[in-house]
Design an enzyme around this catalytic site. Sequence first.
Site: not given
Length: 462
Positions: A171, A177-178, A213, A216, A221, A248, A304
């Site tokens: 990542k 934003g995916g 990482e 999964l 979610h 997403h 936010r």
Amino acid sequence: MTGNSEAQIADRPFQTVLIANRGEIAVRIQRACSDLGLKTVMVCSDADRHSDYGSRSDHFLCIGPANAGKSYLNQDAILLAARLTGAGAVHPGYGFLSEKAAFADAVARAGLVFIGPPASAIATMGDKISAKRAMIAAGVPCVPGPDTALPDDPSVIERTALEIGYPVIVKAAGGGGGRGMRVVLEPSSINEAIALTREEARQAFGSAELYMEKFLEHPRHIEIQVVCDNHGNGIWLGHRDCSMQRRHQKVIEEAPAPGIAPDLIGPVGQACVEACRQIGYRGVGTFEFLYEDGAFYFIEMNTRLQVEHPVTEMTSGVDIVREQIRVAQGVPLQLNQSGVACSGHSIECRINAEDPATFMPSAGTITDVVIPDGDGIRVDTHIHCGYRVSPYYDSLIAKLIVHAPTRAAAIEKMRAALAGMQVEGIATNLPFLRKLLEDEGFAGGETDIHYLEKWIGQGRSQ
Ligand code: ADP
């Protein structure tokens, strides 16, 4: 807040809020401000200047052309509008400038109150590596993998991936934003995946920093809503399940997440509040987790207000936007954790202006609207008959939210509300949502984040 004396209101650090956003969330924020006795300024682009919802505010100012980069993302124009109208605070809503630390900073430097966390907290949580490090320090469970950036040395990268165990996900630290993510299934493809993701990250986010990482494979979610004040108090308001996603993007959200034992989520919620204390967080925020085989793994924090905040409002009885504005005014939280009592079940469907089969956005003029109402039904929207859905922005036109004593009753209520809602003149995803609400898998609950894509792939939405 109704019932405030004029003297109390005059004491507050601001009396007028500039809403730096559009659509349903601008309307939602406007309502919270007027409940609190505050005046509002709405800004808009040229594409939105004929929207009726602007008339609800005390000032409605066009700040630039349809292109969001020159209007809703134009920091100088927004600050100028605040100065011209005498606004004392800026509410960024979600999207646009809401998670830009530099904007929060610019608002503060202009002598205005940013209705959100301090710029430093936005910056810490906006970088995924520093966010992970902060979460580990506060005892929030994270996805297995180092909380440091990947070095250039391929042998170290290969060893890190083996230590985590394949499949892994690479990542971009500055991603969002995916985008800027790549799953790697086996050692032979790790180096190429790193090179591609690095280049993408450099181009899209201006930073080539990556981390790695565990990937999964069948998570849900689940997210936790927090509210913190300026006086060291913080609470969490239960949890939401947002596993129904396409590309997403969340499609349906609900609170609470089905099948999660209170003693499992309790320590995670407390750790989130502790993390807020440690990073000096203020305002509302959401900790997003993947949940798999009975364990929670932090993935990111949204610093936010979120689209799906209403399901938590319906179950907790707390007006999250009002609390957000009050804590920005420096008012201490009225509620402590033992006073948080969530009840019943709430579901939100995102109504989008899009083709229900192809998901292509649909612009045009709404020729008729029927908004369902009744006990436990809420619709957050800015649309009306004659409203022109513009092609320039997000396709969300309304949020249909229900609340009932049980999940089964909430599903029943949502089915009826969807049946009663009509939007004519443009295509919407209402037929898609009606089908999905009939699905046995959804009714059973606890579906993972891949469920909806598979369901669509099987042609079941047609
Ligand atoms: P963004 O900031 O781009 O939204 P996130 O870190 O929130 O990025 O991840 C976006 C989505 O990517 C998640 O909702 C999930 O579907 C998937 N994802 C991210 N990390 C993992 C992981 N470790 N394992 C599996 N899926 C992941």
